[in-house]
Scaffold this motif. Structure first.
Motif, mmCIF file in Angstrom:
data_model
loop_
_atom_site.group_PDB
_atom_site.id
_atom_site.type_symbol
_atom_site.label_atom_id
_atom_site.label_comp_id
_atom_site.label_asym_id
_atom_site.label_seq_id
_atom_site.Cartn_x
_atom_site.Cartn_y
_atom_site.Cartn_z
ATOM 1 N N LEU B 395 1.120 -1.338 0.075
ATOM 2 C CA LEU B 395 0.074 0.125 0.041
ATOM 3 C C LEU B 395 1.097 0.778 -0.185
ATOM 4 N N ALA B 396 1.966 1.347 0.576
ATOM 5 C CA ALA B 396 3.114 2.059 1.234
ATOM 6 C C ALA B 396 3.641 2.933 -0.631
ATOM 7 N N VAL B 415 -6.879 4.546 -1.952
ATOM 8 C CA VAL B 415 -6.814 3.287 -1.134
ATOM 9 C C VAL B 415 -6.483 3.196 0.640
ATOM 10 N N VAL B 416 -5.283 3.439 0.154
ATOM 11 C CA VAL B 416 -4.602 3.856 1.306
ATOM 12 C C VAL B 416 -5.004 4.164 3.189
ATOM 13 N N GLU B 417 -5.581 5.419 2.367
ATOM 14 C CA GLU B 417 -6.986 5.608 3.303
ATOM 15 C C GLU B 417 -8.177 4.673 3.727
ATOM 16 N N LYS B 425 -5.316 1.999 11.346
ATOM 17 C CA LYS B 425 -3.697 2.662 11.407
ATOM 18 C C LYS B 425 -3.434 3.927 10.618
ATOM 19 N N GLN B 426 -1.922 4.378 10.691
ATOM 20 C CA GLN B 426 -1.741 5.953 10.336
ATOM 21 C C GLN B 426 -0.947 5.601 8.706
ATOM 22 N N LEU B 427 -1.506 4.572 8.414
ATOM 23 C CA LEU B 427 -0.145 3.720 6.446
ATOM 24 C C LEU B 427 0.028 5.573 5.642
ATOM 25 N N VAL B 428 0.897 5.615 5.292
ATOM 26 C CA VAL B 428 0.978 7.165 4.068
ATOM 27 C C VAL B 428 1.770 6.272 2.999
#
Ligand SMILES: Cc1cc2nc3c(=O)[nH]c(=O)nc-3n(C[C@H](O)[C@H](O)[C@H](O)COP(=O)(O)OP(=O)(O)OC[C@H]3O[C@@H](n4cnc5c(N)ncnc54)[C@H](O)[C@@H]3O)c2cc1C
Ligand code: SF4
Ligand code: SF4
Lengths: 531, 449
Positions: B395-396, B415-417, B425-428
């Motif tokens: 995803l990142a 998609v990450v959102e 989570k707080q993935l960027v």
């Protein structure tokens, strides 16, 4: 569900163009008809009104037609019936249309007086007179056949560009590149040169389209243009330096980063017309290997020819310039020519195998001979202090090049034959600029069209709709990237591909390997070595 | 050695091409359909006027002679496996090795009226000719079967402004393969195009007129739809009729092992007609699609030319186009989420684009991608799936997979959102669409493999 269907099916059921589209076509048609009426001398008592009515009707007609055709249906590829329509499948209408445009070009280039161009100071009549008020407004002078041509050309790009944008409205690449060609045509090719002309009307004439460059405008180095620029004050000097910089600095840099598309399908006026007015004919280009062969011979010969003609012109100019308006002497010039020929020959020899695989043995030898010939003849000319480098009178060279390449090829065949040979005949077979940019694109650029792994189903849409006649499918179905000298980066192959296989991109990481590997992933790379 | 290939479709022709690349054997390709190989997948575009028949031929006609591949137009009536000889409708032909690449035909399920005039599927060039013939003065068409060919047929008639009733047995279009959201997207799009979509509806019978032509279709719900053409697109089956009652082992298709060998020595089967005796995990015994045919053609050529390799199709991929919506799939994606998988789904507000990413809940490894209206890069997705890359790494870097044209909006951050929303989570997203990064990524993986 059946109800939804009923309401929609009514619109779908009409096999022919509907009433609104017909109104659009009729309005546009009347607009065009008014031009013919004026040509016949009617309505010229108030040409301004007549012309604005004509262009106004064409505009409204095109807008209505295009809107109705594309905005009433979901966005997407709109090629239904392309091969059924007589206008776009080389049918009777196509031939008729081709004959009409070809006729117009013949009049324009060779019989302007028949269009109403006044000669020897006589006032304009006919269609040229119709454009007098607009010409006065823009540049202070009466119109000429070239002003008429420039205006109609610009109107065509703007209106049909609008139609193109609606047709491809789901595709941002098409959107921006079309806005770009419309802008460059309107501002840089049409309005700005006219304004500059009116502000500098006391100075000698030189071309003022700053997006135009040698070798597309082969007259850049001709005496009238060079003298015009030299005598044209700061604007003239700017144009001289800018023109040189465009050919030798700006263009190579942009082509390195983005491929020739930055010019051919984003800026150029010939490309602009091909992409907008010519769009309905792009599928008519010949995809055979034979045509590709012809293309390589023709276009590179013309590049060679324009180089030869230009050398002759510059040499003759310098010879005839004993007052030394410029620092360059014939001697210095010949030295530069010899050094450049040697340099190009060295590059060719260094990349011998690659050049031979892409151009063939004969072409390779021919090129070397030509380069040697240019160098030797230049030296002979300076030693015998002759005026004509190639023993053919320079004015004749100039004349025949201008006639055959500049007029017949780029205009009459290039545009007149859109409905028969496709929209990029000139760009593919004739344009020396495209040849030069193409060589760079092939050997020294980051641009390529990437193929999406194994997703190609060999359907052939990409090849069919490639206006340059590139057999895109040949590469796509074997998972190979496409790096072809002629690709103008229009992006239509990628747009029409129903499986999302093609992408135009630029990259530095593997620039040298753009074409080498077959990245086909037919069967596992571990199990089998792919060849 | 004389290698004879029956069938000039993608599988047979790929076999011939690779045999020629790898050997000097005598090669003959037989087909009863057309003189030259053409792209079956492009049949619809001929009908719609996008291309002519000659534009669908992937190789120019001089290609075959130049590569010494003999083309023979004939129908093979039977095969004498003992004497290694073919009985043709116009003679006989001996072979040393035989490749069966005979493709498939549209299914008919015994509907009353299925053999009337004006009834037929879309598979062969002759089918297209039939459609063309009946399109003249066609007022209404009925299509039976909610798969890929059915929707193509609907688009074909629609392009000629011929009203279509589309009978789909399932509750939603192609819902045996597409997850509900994607399937419903296509339902909407079919309706948007003015097609009379009838879900959960089956054909019961086709009524004839006095000339033995289709006059109306009757559904299992008792509705009668007047029509002059009925398209049968409820799947295909292998063309093995002429091979029945021989020593060749057949079931639905011709049984082959992983080397594409049949039970008879020197006889191979590839493409639509081949049925794997032991399919790879997660794969079906018959996969009647273009890409598998191509891969099998290549594999069989290796096997015949002394380079024994197993047919290993690796990560599943496929693509299609539903009217204006493109579809791509990479990896193990099912209509109903596989036990232990988790799904992230993002859909564009316009309802015509979506991205679905599935991963394994336990291991966190990526399982696959489903794309509607968005293009993804095959090699990138394949590498991720095959190296079981953790979902968060995927995803990142999701931009690496984006294959949409320049200037197109990128949706990876959404998609990450969606993932963040689902997991807290707080993935960027760190990697946007970029060719250089892709080149580096792919070359790196090849080395570490
Ligand atoms: C309209 C349509 C659209 C499709 N679109 C896609 C797509 O988008 N993506 C995808 O992956 N797949 C698609 N497919 C499926 C794909 O086209 C097939 O899987 C593929 O073409 C099969 O190739 P093949 O070589 O196995 O067989 P075929 O292409 O069927 O070739 C077999 C040939 O053998 C000939 N033959 C058979 N028996 C005999 C005999 N006894 N004597 C002589 N000749 C014989 C047949 O006439 C035929 O020409 C589509 C199929 C159709 C019909
Ligand atoms: S290859 Fe594609 S981008 Fe290049 S000219 Fe042809 S259609 Fe345009
Ligand atoms: S690249 Fe796309 S358009 Fe071209 S043949 Fe392959 S699938 Fe068709």
């Amino acid at each position: 569900m059946s109800q939804v269907y009923e309401s929609l099916s009514l619109a779908n059921h009409s096999r022919e163009i509907d009433a609104v589209q017909k109104v659009g076509l009729a309005l546009g048609g009347i607009g065009v008809l008014l031009l013919f009426v004026a040509w016949g001398g009617i309505g010229l008592s108030s040409p301004a009104l007549m012309l604005s009515t004509s262009i106004g009707l064409m505009t409204v007609g095109t807008l209505v037609y295009a809107w109705r055709s594309y905005m009433t249906v979901p966005e997407g590829i709109k090629n239904n019936g392309v091969w059924f329509d007589s206008l776009s499948n080389k049918g009777v209408l196509g031939w008729l249309f081709a004959i009409i445009i070809t006729g117009f070009y013949v009049l324009l280039y060779f019989y302007p007086s028949l269009l109403g161009q006044g000669s020897d100071g006589a006032a304009n009549t006919g269609i040229v007179a119709l454009f007098d008020p607009l010409s006065r407004l823009l540049n202070g002078k009466a119109a000429s056949q070239w002003f008429v041509y420039g205006t109609l050309y610009t109107v065509a790009i703007l209106l049909l560009g609008f139609k193109f944008i609606l047709k491809y409205r789901h595709n941002k690449y098409q959107l921006w590149r079309t806005i770009s060609v419309m802008f460059f045509q309107l501002a840089f090719a049409f309005l700005i040169p006219e304004f500059l002309e009116s502000m500098n009307s006391d100075q000698p004439y030189f071309q003022k389209d700053i997006k135009n460059m040698w070798p597309l405008n082969f007259y850049f180095y001709q005496d009238w243009n060079v003298n015009g620029m030299l005598g044209g004050g700061s604007l003239g000097l700017f144009m001289l330096f800018w023109g040189l910089a465009m050919t030798f600095i700006v263009s190579p840099i942009l082509t390195f980063y983005y491929g020739k598309r930055w010019y051919c399908s984003w800026v150029c006026g010939c490309g602009g017309l091909a992409e907008t007015a010519g769009d309905p004919y792009r599928h008519l280009s010949d995809k055979s290997v034979k045509a590709w062969k012809l293309e390589r011979w023709l276009i590179h010969s013309i590049l060679l020819l324009v180089t030869v003609v230009t050398i002759a012109i510059i040499y003759a100019y310098l010879k005839g310039d004993p007052g030394h308006k410029i620092w360059m002497t014939p001697m210095i010039f010949v030295i530069i020519v010899v050094v450049l020929s040697a340099l190009v020959a060295a590059i060719l020899l260094k990349n011998k195998t690659e050049v031979i695989t892409s151009l063939g043995n004969k072409a390779f030898t021919g090129l070397l001979v030509a380069l040697g010939g240019i160098a030797v003849l230049s030296v002979v000319a300076i030693l015998t202090s002759g005026y004509d480098v190639f023993f053919i009178p320079t004015h004749q060279l100039k004349h025949w090049y201008g006639f055959l390449v500049g007029s017949v090829f780029s205009g009459v065949i290039g545009v007149g034959f859109y409905p028969l040979l496709g929209s990029r005949v000139w760009c593919r077979f004739g344009c020396p600029m495209a040849a030069l940019l193409g060589l760079q694109q092939k050997f020294f650029s980051r641009f390529r069209i990437t193929t999406n792994g194994g997703q190609c189903i060999s359907c052939g849409n990409c090849s069919t709709y490639c206006e340059m006649g590139i057999d895109v499918r040949h590469y796509a179905q074997r998972g190979q990237n496409i790096v072809r000298a002629s690709c103008v980066g229009c992006g239509i192959c990628a747009a029409v591909c129903p499986r999302g296989v093609l992408r135009l991109e630029n990259g530095s990481v593997d620039m040298d390997k753009r074409t080498t590997d077959l990245k086909a992933i037919h069967i596992g790379e571990e199990g089998v070595k792919l060849m | 050695m004389h290698i004879v290939i029956i069938g000039n479709g993608i599988s047979g022709i790929t076999a011939a091409r690779f045999l020629r690349k790898r050997s000097e054997h005598q090669i003959t390709v037989i087909s009863a359909e057309t003189d030259h190989f053409f792209s079956r997948t492009a049949l619809m575009y001929i009908y719609m006027g996008h291309m002519r028949y000659q534009d669908t031929k992937p190789y120019e006609d001089h290609f075959w002679e130049k590569n010494r591949i003999t083309l023979k137009k004939a129908y093979v009536k039977s095969v004498d496996f003992n004497n290694k000889s073919l009985q043709l409708d116009n003679g006989t032909l001996a072979y040393d090795k035989l490749i069966l690449a005979v493709g498939s035909s549209p299914n008919k399920f015994g509907w009353p009226g299925q053999d009337l005039k004006g009834v037929g599927g879309l598979y062969s060039y002759q089918d297209l000719e039939r459609m063309e013939h009946y399109s003249k003065d066609l007022k209404h068409a009925v299509i039976v079967g909610g798969g890929l060919i059915g929707i193509e047929m609907a688009e074909m008639f629609h392009s000629r402004h011929i009203p279509v009733t589309f009978l789909v047995r399932e509750a939603s279009y192609w819902d045996a393969v597409l997850p509900p959201e994607e399937s419903q997207m296509i339902n909407r799009h079919i309706l948007e195009n003015g097609i009379d979509l009838r879900l959960s509806t089956e054909l019961k019978e086709i009524l004839p007129n006095e000339n033995g032509e289709a006059r109306a279709a009757v559904t299992n719900k008792g509705e009668t739809v007047d029509c002059q053409f009925v398209g049968l697109t409820a799947g295909v089956h292998p063309n093995i009729g002429f091979l029945k009652d021989t020593a060749l082992e057949v079931q639905k298709g011709i049984i082959v092992n992983e080397y594409l060998e049949t039970n008879i020595k020197d006889v191979y089967a590839i493409g639509d007609c081949a049925q794997a005796s032991k399919p790879a995990p997660g794969r079906r015994p018959i996969e009647a699609i273009w890409y598998t045919g191509r891969m099998m053609g290549e594999t069989v050529a290796h096997n015949i030319t002394n380079n024994k390799v197993a047919y290993k199709p690796e990560t599943w991929f496929n693509s299609a186009k539903f009217f204006d919506i493109e579809y791509q799939v990479y990896g193990n994606m099912r209509a109903t989420l596989i036990e232990g998988h988790e799904t992230i789904y993002w859909e564009h507000p316009d309802g015509k684009k979506s991205i679905r990413v599935n991963y394994n809940k336990a291991t966190g490894a990526i399982e696959g991608f489903n794309l509607m209206g968005v293009r993804y890069r095959h090699e990138v997705c394949k590498k991720w799936v095959e190296t079981q890359t953790p979902i968060e790494e995927v995803l990142a870097n999701l931009g690496l997979a984006n294959f949409d044209p320049e200037f197109f909006e990128q949706y990876e951050e959404f998609v990450v959102e969606a993932y963040n929303k689902q997991t807290g989570k707080q993935l960027v997203l760190t990697q946007k669409r970029a060719l250089n990064a892709v080149s580096k990524f792919l070359s790196k993986l090849v080395k570490t493999n």
